[in-house]
Structures are given as C-alpha cells and as structure tokens.
Design a protein around this motif. Structure first.
Motif, PDB file in Angstrom:
ATOM      1  N   ARG A 148      -4.060   0.015  -9.460  1.00 16.66           N
ATOM      2  CA  ARG A 148      -4.700   0.070  -8.243  1.00 16.66           C
ATOM      3  C   ARG A 148      -3.860  -0.928  -7.412  1.00 16.66           C
ATOM      4  NH1 ARG A 148      -6.085  -5.534  -8.269  1.00 16.66           N
ATOM      5  NH2 ARG A 148      -6.685  -6.257 -10.519  1.00 16.66           N
ATOM      6  N   SER A 149      -3.960  -0.757  -5.968  1.00 12.43           N
ATOM      7  CA  SER A 149      -3.136  -1.479  -5.070  1.00 12.43           C
ATOM      8  C   SER A 149      -3.986  -2.795  -4.812  1.00 12.43           C
ATOM      9  CB  SER A 149      -2.915  -0.463  -3.986  1.00 12.43           C
ATOM     10  OG  SER A 149      -2.157  -1.108  -2.771  1.00 12.43           O
TER      11      SER A 149
ATOM     12  N   ASP B 212      -0.920   4.095  -1.655  1.00 11.53           N
ATOM     13  CA  ASP B 212      -2.299   4.140  -1.425  1.00 11.53           C
ATOM     14  C   ASP B 212      -2.922   5.621  -1.343  1.00 11.53           C
ATOM     15  OD1 ASP B 212      -2.535   1.414  -2.032  1.00 11.53           O
ATOM     16  OD2 ASP B 212      -3.049   1.155   0.200  1.00 11.53           O
ATOM     17  N   LYS B 213      -1.957   6.264  -0.329  1.00 11.10           N
ATOM     18  CA  LYS B 213      -2.390   7.776   0.156  1.00 11.10           C
ATOM     19  C   LYS B 213      -2.539   8.680  -1.301  1.00 11.10           C
ATOM     20  CE  LYS B 213      -1.408  11.312   3.185  1.00 11.10           C
ATOM     21  NZ  LYS B 213      -0.402  11.731   4.589  1.00 11.10           N
ATOM     22  N   HIS B 214      -1.319   8.318  -2.096  1.00 14.30           N
ATOM     23  CA  HIS B 214      -1.089   9.280  -3.262  1.00 14.30           C
ATOM     24  C   HIS B 214      -2.122   9.000  -4.205  1.00 14.30           C
ATOM     25  CE1 HIS B 214       0.921  10.764  -6.716  1.00 14.30           C
ATOM     26  NE2 HIS B 214       0.919  11.992  -5.932  1.00 14.30           N
ATOM     27  N   LEU B 215      -2.412   7.629  -4.663  1.00 11.53           N
ATOM     28  CA  LEU B 215      -3.452   7.287  -5.377  1.00 11.53           C
ATOM     29  C   LEU B 215      -4.906   7.683  -5.161  1.00 11.53           C
ATOM     30  CD1 LEU B 215      -2.221   3.753  -6.489  1.00 11.53           C
ATOM     31  CD2 LEU B 215      -1.964   5.976  -7.829  1.00 11.53           C
ATOM     32  N   ALA B 216      -5.142   7.697  -3.641  1.00 13.28           N
ATOM     33  CA  ALA B 216      -6.382   8.412  -3.383  1.00 13.28           C
ATOM     34  C   ALA B 216      -6.564   9.733  -3.841  1.00 13.28           C
ATOM     35  CB  ALA B 216      -6.761   8.150  -1.984  1.00 13.28           C
ATOM     36  N   GLN B 217      -5.436  10.538  -3.928  1.00 17.06           N
ATOM     37  CA  GLN B 217      -5.691  11.944  -4.345  1.00 17.06           C
ATOM     38  C   GLN B 217      -5.948  12.109  -5.877  1.00 17.06           C
ATOM     39  OE1 GLN B 217      -1.779  13.414  -2.893  1.00 17.06           O
ATOM     40  NE2 GLN B 217      -2.651  13.312  -0.698  1.00 17.06           N
ATOM     41  N   ASN B 218      -6.100  11.131  -6.521  1.00 24.19           N
ATOM     42  CA  ASN B 218      -6.182  10.996  -8.068  1.00 24.19           C
ATOM     43  C   ASN B 218      -4.967  11.696  -8.699  1.00 24.19           C
ATOM     44  OD1 ASN B 218      -8.809   9.495  -7.824  1.00 24.19           O
ATOM     45  ND2 ASN B 218      -9.554  11.633  -6.981  1.00 24.19           N
TER      46      ASN B 218
ATOM     47  N   GLY C 135       0.560  -1.144   0.018  1.00 25.50           N
ATOM     48  CA  GLY C 135      -0.097  -0.010   0.021  1.00 25.50           C
ATOM     49  C   GLY C 135       0.824   1.329   0.014  1.00 25.50           C
TER      50      GLY C 135
ATOM     51  N   GLU D 231       5.586   5.012   1.992  1.00 25.57           N
ATOM     52  CA  GLU D 231       4.696   5.909   1.443  1.00 25.57           C
ATOM     53  C   GLU D 231       5.495   6.609   0.447  1.00 25.57           C
ATOM     54  OE1 GLU D 231       2.245  10.015   2.332  1.00 25.57           O
ATOM     55  OE2 GLU D 231       2.643   8.608   3.965  1.00 25.57           O
TER      56      GLU D 231
END
Length: 168
Positions: free
Chosen positions: A64-65, A32-38, A29, A122
C-alpha cells in the motif's frame, strides 16, 4: 498467528545515488496507478526469482502507498526453509533493507547540480526484495512484527513471572 515482515520498500522523496551516475527519488504515490490494476507483485530474496517469499496473488504480500512511502507486509511460509531463513535473518537484524524492481513510466530529469537527478512520478512495480544493502539504505526497512492478537515475548515473560509469584 505467524510472524510477519513489514516496513517500507522505499520512502517518497528520499534520494538514492544510483551507480554513482545519478540521483533518484520517487514522488508520493508513484506506484498508485499500477497497484490499482492489481498486479501480481512478488517478494523475493535478493532479487532472485528462484527464491520467492510470497506474492500478492497468494495473499502473502500486501502493498500500500501511504504518506511515508510504499509499505509492505510479507508473511513468509515458516514451513518453507526460505521462509524460516527470511524470518530469522530479518528477526535477528542481519537483513534490514529492501529493494524494488520497477520500470519508470513517467519521470522528470534535471541537471542542476553535480549529477543528474531523476524524479519518478509513475512506475510499474514488479517485485520487492529483502536485501543486505538496498539502493535507498536506511530509508527502507524490514522488521519482524507479530499480529496484534499475539502478546510480545517480553510481556509473556512478565506475566509468567507474575503467575509464579501469585500476582496473577
């Protein structure tokens, strides 16, 4: 439907020796945090920004993770010469690896071994690239896949042979 290139840009926990200087791994993951920011991550040919294959913003790249690693699905434009080249060279097995361009945000270093070790927990992802040789080697993969609604070439040949024999 068009051919797609898919696989894992990297696998969680898989070690890579970077420039002979240190061992690098990604924690599950890490993006994950960066991908959630689109972010508008790009897919490139061999890290060359003048050779784009797709990006998140135009829908040609999906990331996707998952439990294995950072999965990607790329649908290069078959009408573009670079798209045809990518589909052909991945499809024939010449290009089979993937690389990533990123900036670590949180990392842990240890010196308990022959070389230092870095665990990235991260990171910001900028692009993935289809490459001949990636840092993570066979831990990454790129392969051609067809949409599930399309029959495989082998299945189509079998059905055609059955039709000729009057079985279908």
């Amino acid at each position: 439907m068009a051919d797609k290139i898919s696989g894992w840009a990297l696998q969680w926990g898989q070690p890579a020796i970077i420039a002979g200087a240190f061992e690098e791994r990604f924690a599950r993951g890490a993006f994950d945090k960066h991908l959630a920011q689109n972010p508008d991550v790009a897919a490139l040919w061999a890290h060359d920004p003048s050779r784009p294959l797709g990006r998140v913003s135009n829908g040609l790249l999906k990331l996707r993770s998952d439990a294995i690693g950072l999965h990607f699905l790329l649908e290069p434009d078959p009408a573009a010469p670079l798209g045809r080249e990518a589909l052909a060279t991945v499809g024939n097995g010449t290009v089979t690896e993937v690389s990533v361009s990123f900036t670590p945000v949180v990392e842990e270093w240890t010196d308990d071994g022959d070389i230092p070790k870095r665990l990235i927990t991260e990171a910001r992802l900028y692009e993935i690239s289809l490459v001949l040789w990636g840092a993570y080697g066979k831990a990454t993969s790129a392969q051609i896949s067809r949409a599930s609604s399309n029959k495989s070439a082998a299945r189509r040949r079998i059905e055609e042979a059955q039709r000729r024999r009057g079985i279908l």
